[in-house]
Design a protein around this motif. Structure first.
Motif, PDB file in Angstrom:
ATOM      1  N   PRO A 129       0.817  -1.226   0.000  1.00  0.00           N
ATOM      2  CA  PRO A 129       0.000   0.000   0.000  1.00  0.00           C
ATOM      3  C   PRO A 129       0.846   1.271   0.000  1.00  0.00           C
ATOM      4  CG  PRO A 129      -0.777  -1.554   1.648  1.00  0.00           C
ATOM      5  CD  PRO A 129       0.534  -2.078   1.160  1.00  0.00           C
ATOM      6  N   SER A 130       0.291   2.292  -0.608  1.00  0.00           N
ATOM      7  CA  SER A 130       0.959   3.593  -0.647  1.00  0.00           C
ATOM      8  C   SER A 130       0.260   4.566   0.304  1.00  0.00           C
ATOM      9  CB  SER A 130       0.912   4.163  -2.065  1.00  0.00           C
ATOM     10  OG  SER A 130      -0.427   4.469  -2.428  1.00  0.00           O
ATOM     11  N   SER A 131       0.884   5.700   0.522  1.00  0.00           N
ATOM     12  CA  SER A 131       0.277   6.732   1.367  1.00  0.00           C
ATOM     13  C   SER A 131      -1.035   7.213   0.777  1.00  0.00           C
ATOM     14  CB  SER A 131       1.242   7.908   1.538  1.00  0.00           C
ATOM     15  OG  SER A 131       1.566   8.467   0.263  1.00  0.00           O
ATOM     16  N   GLU A 132      -1.168   7.149  -0.554  1.00  0.00           N
ATOM     17  CA  GLU A 132      -2.404   7.594  -1.199  1.00  0.00           C
ATOM     18  C   GLU A 132      -3.564   6.666  -0.853  1.00  0.00           C
ATOM     19  OE1 GLU A 132      -3.583   9.566  -5.491  1.00  0.00           O
ATOM     20  OE2 GLU A 132      -2.262   7.815  -5.475  1.00  0.00           O
ATOM     21  N   VAL A 133      -3.293   5.359  -0.751  1.00  0.00           N
ATOM     22  CA  VAL A 133      -4.333   4.413  -0.352  1.00  0.00           C
ATOM     23  C   VAL A 133      -4.814   4.748   1.056  1.00  0.00           C
ATOM     24  CG1 VAL A 133      -4.854   1.994   0.143  1.00  0.00           C
ATOM     25  CG2 VAL A 133      -3.452   2.581  -1.854  1.00  0.00           C
ATOM     26  N   TYR A 134      -3.862   4.984   1.965  1.00  0.00           N
ATOM     27  CA  TYR A 134      -4.236   5.340   3.331  1.00  0.00           C
ATOM     28  C   TYR A 134      -5.031   6.650   3.364  1.00  0.00           C
ATOM     29  CZ  TYR A 134      -0.391   2.065   4.401  1.00  0.00           C
ATOM     30  OH  TYR A 134       0.432   0.981   4.456  1.00  0.00           O
ATOM     31  N   GLU A 135      -4.590   7.607   2.548  1.00  0.00           N
ATOM     32  CA  GLU A 135      -5.196   8.937   2.591  1.00  0.00           C
ATOM     33  C   GLU A 135      -6.694   8.898   2.364  1.00  0.00           C
ATOM     34  OE1 GLU A 135      -5.438  13.015  -0.099  1.00  0.00           O
ATOM     35  OE2 GLU A 135      -3.808  11.596  -0.456  1.00  0.00           O
ATOM     36  N   TYR A 136      -7.125   8.157   1.343  1.00  0.00           N
ATOM     37  CA  TYR A 136      -8.551   8.199   1.002  1.00  0.00           C
ATOM     38  C   TYR A 136      -9.408   7.424   2.005  1.00  0.00           C
ATOM     39  CZ  TYR A 136      -7.732  10.846  -3.180  1.00  0.00           C
ATOM     40  OH  TYR A 136      -7.399  11.873  -4.044  1.00  0.00           O
ATOM     41  N   ILE A 137      -8.846   6.382   2.618  1.00  0.00           N
ATOM     42  CA  ILE A 137      -9.574   5.721   3.701  1.00  0.00           C
ATOM     43  C   ILE A 137      -9.599   6.616   4.936  1.00  0.00           C
ATOM     44  CG2 ILE A 137      -9.592   3.745   5.260  1.00  0.00           C
ATOM     45  CD1 ILE A 137     -10.430   3.027   2.465  1.00  0.00           C
ATOM     46  N   ASN A 138      -8.484   7.269   5.204  1.00  0.00           N
ATOM     47  CA  ASN A 138      -8.408   8.107   6.406  1.00  0.00           C
ATOM     48  C   ASN A 138      -9.318   9.325   6.333  1.00  0.00           C
ATOM     49  OD1 ASN A 138      -6.634   6.444   7.757  1.00  0.00           O
ATOM     50  ND2 ASN A 138      -4.808   7.490   6.989  1.00  0.00           N
ATOM     51  N   ARG A 139      -9.607   9.815   5.129  1.00  0.00           N
ATOM     52  CA  ARG A 139     -10.569  10.909   5.014  1.00  0.00           C
ATOM     53  C   ARG A 139     -11.916  10.489   5.589  1.00  0.00           C
ATOM     54  NH1 ARG A 139      -9.868  13.653  -1.032  1.00  0.00           N
ATOM     55  NH2 ARG A 139      -7.615  14.068  -0.920  1.00  0.00           N
ATOM     56  N   ILE A 140     -12.321   9.265   5.293  1.00  0.00           N
ATOM     57  CA  ILE A 140     -13.603   8.755   5.776  1.00  0.00           C
ATOM     58  C   ILE A 140     -13.528   8.465   7.274  1.00  0.00           C
ATOM     59  CG2 ILE A 140     -15.241   6.839   5.595  1.00  0.00           C
ATOM     60  CD1 ILE A 140     -14.377   6.656   2.619  1.00  0.00           C
TER      61      ILE A 140
ATOM     62  N   GLN B 296      -9.199   7.543  14.498  1.00  0.00           N
ATOM     63  CA  GLN B 296      -7.819   7.844  14.158  1.00  0.00           C
ATOM     64  C   GLN B 296      -7.465   7.190  12.827  1.00  0.00           C
ATOM     65  OE1 GLN B 296      -6.320   6.345  18.049  1.00  0.00           O
ATOM     66  NE2 GLN B 296      -5.320   8.347  18.232  1.00  0.00           N
ATOM     67  N   SER B 297      -6.320   7.540  12.288  1.00  0.00           N
ATOM     68  CA  SER B 297      -5.895   7.001  11.002  1.00  0.00           C
ATOM     69  C   SER B 297      -5.660   5.492  11.094  1.00  0.00           C
ATOM     70  CB  SER B 297      -4.607   7.677  10.550  1.00  0.00           C
ATOM     71  OG  SER B 297      -3.520   7.289  11.386  1.00  0.00           O
ATOM     72  N   ILE B 298      -5.656   4.847   9.934  1.00  0.00           N
ATOM     73  CA  ILE B 298      -5.347   3.419   9.876  1.00  0.00           C
ATOM     74  C   ILE B 298      -3.995   3.147  10.540  1.00  0.00           C
ATOM     75  CG2 ILE B 298      -4.705   1.544   8.297  1.00  0.00           C
ATOM     76  CD1 ILE B 298      -6.755   2.698   6.336  1.00  0.00           C
ATOM     77  N   GLU B 299      -3.007   3.949  10.186  1.00  0.00           N
ATOM     78  CA  GLU B 299      -1.658   3.729  10.698  1.00  0.00           C
ATOM     79  C   GLU B 299      -1.636   3.807  12.221  1.00  0.00           C
ATOM     80  OE1 GLU B 299      -2.766   5.802   8.271  1.00  0.00           O
ATOM     81  OE2 GLU B 299      -1.039   6.755   7.308  1.00  0.00           O
ATOM     82  N   THR B 300      -2.273   4.827  12.790  1.00  0.00           N
ATOM     83  CA  THR B 300      -2.272   5.006  14.241  1.00  0.00           C
ATOM     84  C   THR B 300      -3.070   3.914  14.937  1.00  0.00           C
ATOM     85  OG1 THR B 300      -2.068   7.399  13.996  1.00  0.00           O
ATOM     86  CG2 THR B 300      -2.884   6.588  16.098  1.00  0.00           C
ATOM     87  N   SER B 301      -4.255   3.617  14.433  1.00  0.00           N
ATOM     88  CA  SER B 301      -5.117   2.625  15.084  1.00  0.00           C
ATOM     89  C   SER B 301      -4.472   1.249  15.101  1.00  0.00           C
ATOM     90  CB  SER B 301      -6.477   2.568  14.384  1.00  0.00           C
ATOM     91  OG  SER B 301      -7.216   3.750  14.609  1.00  0.00           O
ATOM     92  N   TRP B 302      -3.963   0.800  13.969  1.00  0.00           N
ATOM     93  CA  TRP B 302      -3.385  -0.549  13.930  1.00  0.00           C
ATOM     94  C   TRP B 302      -2.070  -0.610  14.708  1.00  0.00           C
ATOM     95  CZ3 TRP B 302      -7.599  -0.420  11.014  1.00  0.00           C
ATOM     96  CH2 TRP B 302      -8.282  -1.618  10.794  1.00  0.00           C
TER      97      TRP B 302
ATOM     98  N   LYS C 202      -0.421  -5.009   9.915  1.00  0.00           N
ATOM     99  CA  LYS C 202      -1.372  -5.519   8.922  1.00  0.00           C
ATOM    100  C   LYS C 202      -1.557  -4.543   7.765  1.00  0.00           C
ATOM    101  CE  LYS C 202      -6.207  -7.093   8.557  1.00  0.00           C
ATOM    102  NZ  LYS C 202      -7.444  -7.393   9.328  1.00  0.00           N
ATOM    103  N   TYR C 203      -1.650  -3.286   8.061  1.00  0.00           N
ATOM    104  CA  TYR C 203      -1.940  -2.282   7.038  1.00  0.00           C
ATOM    105  C   TYR C 203      -0.775  -2.059   6.071  1.00  0.00           C
ATOM    106  CZ  TYR C 203       0.897   1.044   9.707  1.00  0.00           C
ATOM    107  OH  TYR C 203       1.928   1.685  10.348  1.00  0.00           O
ATOM    108  N   THR C 204       0.400  -2.630   6.343  1.00  0.00           N
ATOM    109  CA  THR C 204       1.566  -2.405   5.491  1.00  0.00           C
ATOM    110  C   THR C 204       1.669  -3.408   4.356  1.00  0.00           C
ATOM    111  OG1 THR C 204       3.030  -3.793   6.849  1.00  0.00           O
ATOM    112  CG2 THR C 204       2.824  -1.460   7.457  1.00  0.00           C
ATOM    113  N   THR C 205       0.818  -4.434   4.340  1.00  0.00           N
ATOM    114  CA  THR C 205       0.856  -5.444   3.280  1.00  0.00           C
ATOM    115  C   THR C 205      -0.356  -5.298   2.374  1.00  0.00           C
ATOM    116  OG1 THR C 205      -0.397  -7.140   4.479  1.00  0.00           O
ATOM    117  CG2 THR C 205       1.993  -7.018   4.896  1.00  0.00           C
TER     118      THR C 205
END
Length: 656
Positions: free
Chosen positions: A529-540, A547-553, A562-565
């Motif tokens: 995954p790229s930062s762009e993938v995280y960005e659009y989920i994190n907007r929602i 919190q963001s995917i990165e912070t929560s996981w 998990k979110y890094t694969t």
């Protein structure tokens, strides 16, 4: 095409809906034009007269729109109850849903339920009839010698709108049936028998055809609707780009992309109807289309909805819930998130069958004010995240292994659960969308007519058998103990004699949907995954109070990486989509295209023991039914057996 911004007094649901029915495709092609004049407004005598003047041609334009499915009604939306997201009670009191009968294993090929091919068994007006109507319009309006008072720019726009509608109707057929016959032009009345026996085209060719139609339409569609009084609901460029993204996302998904189950599916000439070889480039196309749709939507001013506040003093907790609910229910004039709100479908009956009884004197007889028949199973309640933004079985800081045990709510939890009320542990420590979308025994339900004029000491759902929202009214009760709060506009008011629901046009496309589509497709194009993938989920997630995917996981999950694969992120994106799009008719189609239905639709539908009067007996889990999804048969709708007899060139879908 006006968006109807009015307040509706609830009424009884009419009896069975009556839709015109037609013969199968071959008979559609052989019938004369005059057979279809009943759908031309004002009894226009002939097709030629329908295209002499602008006013008459515009009526025919709106006829093309009239076939849009009424997805804001759980009975006429084919996917709303066909899966496992919403259950009801077996009495079906004034709520006979063919799609729910599909969920219970009653689909068949002799008389298919929700037959949108022919328009039978709650299949609307029939999508091939809709396509034929669009073809008639295009044949006439593209002829510059007709409709002489129609200006060129308006002619081009109308043609683009109908090309979109034609593409959309084909897309709906593709989603249900897979490969379909393509009827690009209506056949002449003197066509030979061989000419009218049209075959199903290979799936990828069907996708290309629909995509090309959308590409033809897009340049001549308006970016926004400027005449909002008269034209809200008509097609714009962002809408067309969004449907193209949905089309290509569907084509890229596992059900239709390299599915070995369909490797031997061929027509009677031996032509393969599916390409069984996986094509990674389909995900690239889907990602590009989703990004283009987002760019167009945001450029036109669309953004995620936030509740603007009210005259009442509300806590931040309730304000966030109203933001989440309002993303669906706030009317289009005040909602910047609704890229496409279908004014052909108003959510009135949907609210009635979702609403629980919250105050004494609101018995559903005679006006049906609160029928509380939409009932998500326990597994849907379990699907939502914990308050830390991770799945309940992955949160290392909160223990949900005892989630069916009992717990009493404290004062700090009062905006979610009534203070001092005892309910299941499953209902505590959950994310804001859980409380915005669902209600349950003990849940608070704030709305406009709150007796305290605030969210303090407001309405509470009390759902044991002897309580107000309990299973104590024949056919008008909740089967599982969970209620769909999300679809009921917060302006709903009740009195001792009735209720008023503020209606809203059903949103076919929300901006959040586009963000989710892009994140899903983009993730599939990458090795990780790229930062762009995280960005659009994190907007929602940010809008949902998480919190963001990165912070929560990283901080709360048992598998913090998990979110890094790619595989891990796919799982996260899919669950995020199931949560954000819950109760909007999306889950069924998503699970099908992900090819996960054999896994998810073969789980038991479980519920609380809603006929019991006390806590200890009510909070016992019971199995309502064991679903039976047959793979690969049930992934595609059956074609009616009679159609195969009339047109020998058609082949049935596998397993039917």
């Amino acid at each position: 095409m006006k968006n109807i911004n009015i307040i509706f007094q609830s009424k009884e649901k009419p009896g069975s809906l009556k839709f015109a029915s037609i013969l199968v495709l071959i008979l559609v092609c052989m019938s004369s034009c005059k057979k279809y004049l009943d759908i031309v407004p004002d009894n226009v005598a002939t097709i030629d007269n329908a295209f002499t003047l602008r006013n008459e041609a515009q009526k025919y334009l709106f006829t093309c729109y009239s076939f849009l499915p009424k997805d804001g009604d759980p009975i006429t939306n084919p996917g709303y109850m066909a899966g496992d997201e919403i259950w009801s009670n077996i009495e079906e009191r004034e709520f006979i849903s063919p799609s729910w009968r599909i969920a219970r294993g009653n689909q068949n090929s002799d008389s298919p339920l929700m037959d949108m091919w022919n328009g039978l068994n709650q299949g609307g007006g029939g999508l091939y009839r809709a396509i034929r109507t669009c073809n008639i319009f295009l044949e006439n309006v593209q002829d510059l010698s007709k409709v002489s008072d129609l200006k060129l720019d308006e002619r081009q726009r109308w043609i683009a709108e109908v090309k979109f509608l034609k593409a959309y109707y084909n897309y709906l057929l593709l989603r249900m049936y897979g490969p379909i016959p393509i009827v690009d032009k209506n056949l002449d009345l003197d066509a030979t028998q061989e000419e009218v026996r049209i075959k199903r085209m290979p799936f990828d060719q069907c996708v290309d055809y629909v995509s090309n139609l959308l590409d033809e339409a897009i340049p001549n569609l308006p970016v926004i609707i400027t005449d909002r009084t008269n034209e809200l609901g008509r097609i714009t460029r962002p809408i067309a780009l969004a449907i193209k993204a949905k089309l290509l996302l569907t084509a890229a998904s596992p059900l239709f992309n390299g599915n070995s189950d369909y490797a031997g599916f061929r027509d009677k000439d031996g032509i393969a109807l599916f390409n069984a070889v996986y094509d990674a480039n389909k995900w690239v196309k889907a990602a590009e289309a989703a990004k283009a749709a987002i760019t167009a939507a945001e450029g036109a001013g669309f953004k995620l909805y936030t509740f603007p506040g009210s005259q009442f003093k509300l806590s931040d907790t309730t304000t966030l819930q109203l933001t989440i609910r309002g993303s669906l229910t706030e009317r289009v004039a005040q909602n910047p998130e609704h890229v496409w709100a279908n004014s052909n479908s108003l959510a009135v009956f949907l609210q009635q069958v979702a609403m629980p009884r919250l105050m004494k004197g609101t018995d559903p007889i005679p006006v049906g004010v609160a029928r509380q028949q939409l009932a998500p199973p326990i597994k849907i309640a379990e699907m939502f995240y914990t308050k830390n933004g991770v799945p309940i079985n992955e949160d290392k800081t909160l223990d949900f292994s005892n989630r069916y045990s009992l717990r009493k709510a404290v004062k700090a939890e009062r905006f979610y659960i009534k203070e001092g009320y005892t309910t299941a542990r499953l209902n505590f420590d959950r994310e804001p969308r859980f409380y915005a979308d669902l209600a349950f025994d003990g849940a608070t339900w704030y709305k406009y007519d709150s007796p305290s004029t605030s969210d303090e000491n407001t309405f509470t759902v009390e759902a044991k058998s002897t309580q107000l929202a309990g299973a104590n009214n024949f056919g008008w009760y909740n089967e599982t103990g969970y209620f769909v709060k999300k679809v009921v506009d917060w302006n709903m008011t009740q009195s001792g004699s009735g209720a008023t629901y503020r209606t809203y046009a059903w949103p076919e496309i929300r901006l959040a949907d586009l963000y989710l589509m892009y994140a899903e497709a983009k993730n599939e194009t990458l090795s990780s995954p790229s930062s762009e993938v995280y960005e659009y989920i994190n907007r929602i997630r940010t809008r949902a109070g998480l919190q963001s995917i990165e912070t929560s996981w990283t901080n709360y999950a048992t598998n913090p990486t998990k979110y890094t694969t790619k595989d891990g992120m796919r799982s996260i994106v899919q669950q995020e989509r199931l949560i954000e799009m819950a109760f909007e008719g999306s889950r069924f189609w998503d699970i099908l295209r992900w090819k996960r239905a054999a896994e998810m639709f073969n789980q038991p539908i479980t519920a609380w023991s809603v006929t019991q009067p006390d806590e200890q007996s009510y909070y016992r889990v019971r199995t309502v039914v064991n679903q039976n999804f047959v793979a690969p048969r049930d992934y595609l709708w059956p074609i009616r057996s009679y159609d195969l007899t009339v047109n020998p060139k058609l082949v049935q879908n596998p397993g039917w």
